[in-house]
Design a protein around this motif. Sequence first.
Motif, mmCIF file in Angstrom:
data_model
loop_
_atom_site.group_PDB
_atom_site.id
_atom_site.type_symbol
_atom_site.label_atom_id
_atom_site.label_comp_id
_atom_site.label_asym_id
_atom_site.label_seq_id
_atom_site.Cartn_x
_atom_site.Cartn_y
_atom_site.Cartn_z
ATOM 1 N N GLU A 198 0.832 -1.206 0.000
ATOM 2 C CA GLU A 198 0.000 0.000 0.000
ATOM 3 C C GLU A 198 0.873 1.266 0.000
ATOM 4 O OE1 GLU A 198 -3.220 -0.168 -0.394
ATOM 5 O OE2 GLU A 198 -3.538 2.016 -0.292
ATOM 6 N N CYS A 199 1.973 1.239 0.786
ATOM 7 C CA CYS A 199 2.866 2.408 0.823
ATOM 8 C C CYS A 199 3.469 2.646 -0.561
ATOM 9 C CB CYS A 199 3.988 2.200 1.840
ATOM 10 S SG CYS A 199 3.432 2.264 3.541
ATOM 11 N N THR A 200 3.923 1.569 -1.210
ATOM 12 C CA THR A 200 4.525 1.723 -2.541
ATOM 13 C C THR A 200 3.488 2.261 -3.531
ATOM 14 O OG1 THR A 200 5.833 -0.218 -2.034
ATOM 15 C CG2 THR A 200 5.886 0.523 -4.300
ATOM 16 N N TRP A 201 2.296 1.737 -3.414
ATOM 17 C CA TRP A 201 1.227 2.136 -4.329
ATOM 18 C C TRP A 201 0.921 3.632 -4.185
ATOM 19 C CZ3 TRP A 201 -0.820 1.435 -8.627
ATOM 20 C CH2 TRP A 201 -2.117 1.782 -8.919
ATOM 21 N N ARG A 202 0.898 4.127 -2.927
ATOM 22 C CA ARG A 202 0.607 5.568 -2.726
ATOM 23 C C ARG A 202 1.776 6.435 -3.203
ATOM 24 N NH1 ARG A 202 -3.109 6.033 2.620
ATOM 25 N NH2 ARG A 202 -4.282 4.150 2.175
ATOM 26 N N LEU A 203 2.984 5.942 -2.992
ATOM 27 C CA LEU A 203 4.151 6.709 -3.472
ATOM 28 C C LEU A 203 4.146 6.761 -5.000
ATOM 29 C CD1 LEU A 203 6.873 5.414 -1.015
ATOM 30 C CD2 LEU A 203 6.123 7.784 -1.247
ATOM 31 N N GLU A 204 3.757 5.644 -5.607
ATOM 32 C CA GLU A 204 3.671 5.587 -7.066
ATOM 33 C C GLU A 204 2.669 6.635 -7.570
ATOM 34 O OE1 GLU A 204 4.883 4.106 -9.653
ATOM 35 O OE2 GLU A 204 3.283 4.029 -11.148
ATOM 36 N N ARG A 205 1.516 6.711 -6.902
ATOM 37 C CA ARG A 205 0.515 7.689 -7.342
ATOM 38 C C ARG A 205 1.016 9.110 -7.163
ATOM 39 N NH1 ARG A 205 -5.080 5.930 -4.839
ATOM 40 N NH2 ARG A 205 -3.641 5.173 -3.291
ATOM 41 N N TRP A 206 1.730 9.337 -6.049
ATOM 42 C CA TRP A 206 2.258 10.688 -5.824
ATOM 43 C C TRP A 206 3.279 11.044 -6.920
ATOM 44 C CZ3 TRP A 206 7.221 12.481 -5.009
ATOM 45 C CH2 TRP A 206 7.301 13.854 -4.778
ATOM 46 N N ALA A 207 4.160 10.088 -7.233
ATOM 47 C CA ALA A 207 5.193 10.352 -8.245
ATOM 48 C C ALA A 207 4.559 10.654 -9.595
ATOM 49 C CB ALA A 207 6.127 9.145 -8.361
ATOM 50 N N LYS A 208 3.544 9.895 -9.963
ATOM 51 C CA LYS A 208 2.910 10.090 -11.272
ATOM 52 C C LYS A 208 2.146 11.415 -11.311
ATOM 53 C CE LYS A 208 4.178 6.330 -13.390
ATOM 54 N NZ LYS A 208 5.329 6.177 -12.486
ATOM 55 N N GLN A 209 1.416 11.730 -10.219
ATOM 56 C CA GLN A 209 0.633 12.959 -10.204
ATOM 57 C C GLN A 209 1.515 14.198 -10.213
ATOM 58 O OE1 GLN A 209 -1.864 12.363 -6.810
ATOM 59 N NE2 GLN A 209 -3.205 10.964 -7.940
ATOM 60 N N SER A 210 2.612 14.143 -9.464
ATOM 61 C CA SER A 210 3.440 15.348 -9.357
ATOM 62 C C SER A 210 4.569 15.345 -10.386
ATOM 63 C CB SER A 210 4.019 15.457 -7.949
ATOM 64 O OG SER A 210 4.665 14.250 -7.646
ATOM 65 N N ASN A 211 4.709 14.245 -11.126
ATOM 66 C CA ASN A 211 5.759 14.109 -12.146
ATOM 67 C C ASN A 211 7.177 14.267 -11.576
ATOM 68 O OD1 ASN A 211 6.248 13.405 -14.800
ATOM 69 N ND2 ASN A 211 6.584 15.547 -15.424
ATOM 70 N N VAL A 212 7.334 13.796 -10.358
ATOM 71 C CA VAL A 212 8.652 13.870 -9.693
ATOM 72 C C VAL A 212 9.219 12.452 -9.614
ATOM 73 C CG1 VAL A 212 9.796 14.363 -7.498
ATOM 74 C CG2 VAL A 212 8.016 15.890 -8.344
ATOM 75 N N PRO A 213 10.485 12.266 -9.999
ATOM 76 C CA PRO A 213 11.060 10.924 -9.860
ATOM 77 C C PRO A 213 11.300 10.572 -8.391
ATOM 78 C CG PRO A 213 12.710 12.455 -10.656
ATOM 79 C CD PRO A 213 11.429 13.232 -10.560
ATOM 80 N N LEU A 214 11.122 9.327 -8.089
ATOM 81 C CA LEU A 214 11.222 8.918 -6.694
ATOM 82 C C LEU A 214 12.019 7.615 -6.593
ATOM 83 C CD1 LEU A 214 8.161 9.241 -4.414
ATOM 84 C CD2 LEU A 214 9.751 7.431 -4.029
ATOM 85 N N PHE A 215 13.030 7.624 -5.716
ATOM 86 C CA PHE A 215 13.785 6.398 -5.440
ATOM 87 C C PHE A 215 13.278 5.817 -4.136
ATOM 88 C CE2 PHE A 215 17.154 8.271 -8.122
ATOM 89 C CZ PHE A 215 17.593 7.147 -8.792
ATOM 90 N N ILE A 216 13.018 4.517 -4.104
ATOM 91 C CA ILE A 216 12.773 3.898 -2.803
ATOM 92 C C ILE A 216 13.789 2.791 -2.580
ATOM 93 C CG2 ILE A 216 10.333 4.504 -2.492
ATOM 94 C CD1 ILE A 216 9.492 1.941 -3.567
ATOM 95 N N ALA A 217 14.308 2.735 -1.349
ATOM 96 C CA ALA A 217 15.255 1.667 -1.005
ATOM 97 C C ALA A 217 14.461 0.512 -0.431
ATOM 98 C CB ALA A 217 16.265 2.173 0.015
ATOM 99 N N GLY A 218 14.856 -0.703 -0.748
ATOM 100 C CA GLY A 218 14.168 -1.882 -0.218
ATOM 101 C C GLY A 218 15.170 -2.925 0.222
ATOM 102 N N HIS A 219 14.949 -3.469 1.420
ATOM 103 C CA HIS A 219 15.853 -4.537 1.873
ATOM 104 C C HIS A 219 15.473 -5.837 1.203
ATOM 105 C CE1 HIS A 219 17.610 -1.930 4.742
ATOM 106 N NE2 HIS A 219 16.451 -1.678 5.308
ATOM 107 N N VAL A 220 16.450 -6.689 0.986
ATOM 108 C CA VAL A 220 16.126 -7.985 0.410
ATOM 109 C C VAL A 220 16.099 -9.041 1.496
ATOM 110 C CG1 VAL A 220 17.076 -7.444 -1.858
ATOM 111 C CG2 VAL A 220 18.507 -8.578 -0.186
#
Length: 477
Positions: A198-220
């Motif tokens: 859900e967090c990734t999904w909301r960040l994705e929507r924010w990035a697309k709406q604001s047209n700002v690139p976004l990096f997210i770090a993820g542990h494996v």
Amino acid sequence: MKSNSQGKSRFKIVFVCQQCGKENPKWLGHCPDCQAWNSFVETRVAVSRISSRPHTGGNKPQELSQIEGGDFPRLRLGFTEVNRVLGGGLVPGSLVLVGGEPGIGKSTLLLQISATMARNNETVAYISGEESVSQVKLRSERLGIGGNGIFFLSEPDLAAVLECLETLSPALAIVDSIQTMYLDDVAGMPGSVSQVRECTWRLERWAKQSNVPLFIAGHVTKEGAIAGPGTLEHIVDVVLYFEGERFSSYRVLRSEKNRFGSTNEVGIFEMSDRGLLEVASPSEVFLSAYKDQTMGSVAVPTLEGNRPLLVEIQALTTSNSFSPPRRIANGVDFNRLLLITAVLIKRAGLKLFNQDIIVNVTGGLRVNEPAVDLGIALAIASSFRDARPISGLVALGEVGLNGELRGVSQVERRVAEAIRLGFKSCLMPDLKGKLLFDSSDVQLVQAGSVAEALRLGLTRKVGREIGRGEYTEQECG
Ligand code: TYD
Ligand code: MG
């Protein structure tokens, strides 16, 4: 089905696999999708209401030929290696996931990327859910980053993060890491599949709406996948993995998925005391300690993505008559080592059954492609027979179970890199005249089988050494 206190939205109880995100109405001990055991956790999920009104407005289908401009504008970052892996730069509005083991250098890389953006008078938002302001300040001082233009927020609540991003309206945003973010209205602990998704999904929507690139770090996870992989990788535009062996200072940035470019590109870095440095000519670095004609040591032109990279493969065999022989593979696939050893015993007559065998790729690099098979075989045979590889030699080729040598992809690129680094001959499978390049700069030593390759690739033992080894000169070739 129950409804919550306000009665506005409804929720239901389902069981969600924490590995792949599969939902099931009942608890399962074994996930039928990803085969994980004991991975289902009871989760409350909101039920979205389906509107009974017909859908009006919105997007209309367009004919592909009528759509203009298939290219994306790209933001060039200060790191050539990162630009290359991204397919030529960062696409505005894209969501890039950088996965890697803890401590590999994700935060360092993202902070350095932020610094290169900030240097161009752009605003960068750096959100961390796992580090405090002073920790990040300490790291930036170590990296020599002044910090002008980088706005840091230590906040794990994603609702607050999104609010902050709205007010700041940065040119680039970083969220480190996705497993530490949470939303109050979503069930589960931070890091659980439901929260991460859900967090990734909301960040994705924010990035697309604001047209700002976004990096997210993820542990494996231990298995090497980003936690909640099945779900997360679908949502984001680009998945990059930051990899490296423990105790080695080299790091490889690899692309696993890229909606805006090829996944064949890799970036190579070195972790220094001042952060990550780009390695422009990796072959020279990985071969820096290589000495021609060293016993048990062979140079192999591998490919990292599309990039030729020469590595040194070393092998050491020691006799062991007391316990079952050991096989140790550092940087190469263990099963591949077993296969090559079996072929050397059965098809090339090497008596390796009472030998411990250690194979190592120097520089802490990992090479998994079958093209290194012949290099491994030659290194083992060289150490076992006390016979040096011939001078100026590189070896490439896949080894088959019958002891035959098979061709590898992109031979031309690999050989060109070997020539560039001054190698004189290339031991390879017999390609039957299918070569597409001018071989006047290099002597091509073509062999049909492993046994023949060992004969052609190793020098004969000198008289003094014959008495020591278990093999006579005839067996050596
Ligand atoms: P970090 O970026 O915190 O890793 P991650 O975010 O992937 O967990 O990097 C941690 C390691 O990098 C740490 O063990 C120390 C090392 N490091 C250096 O060697 N040099 C440096 O300049 C920095 C900042 C870190
Ligand atoms: Mg970190």
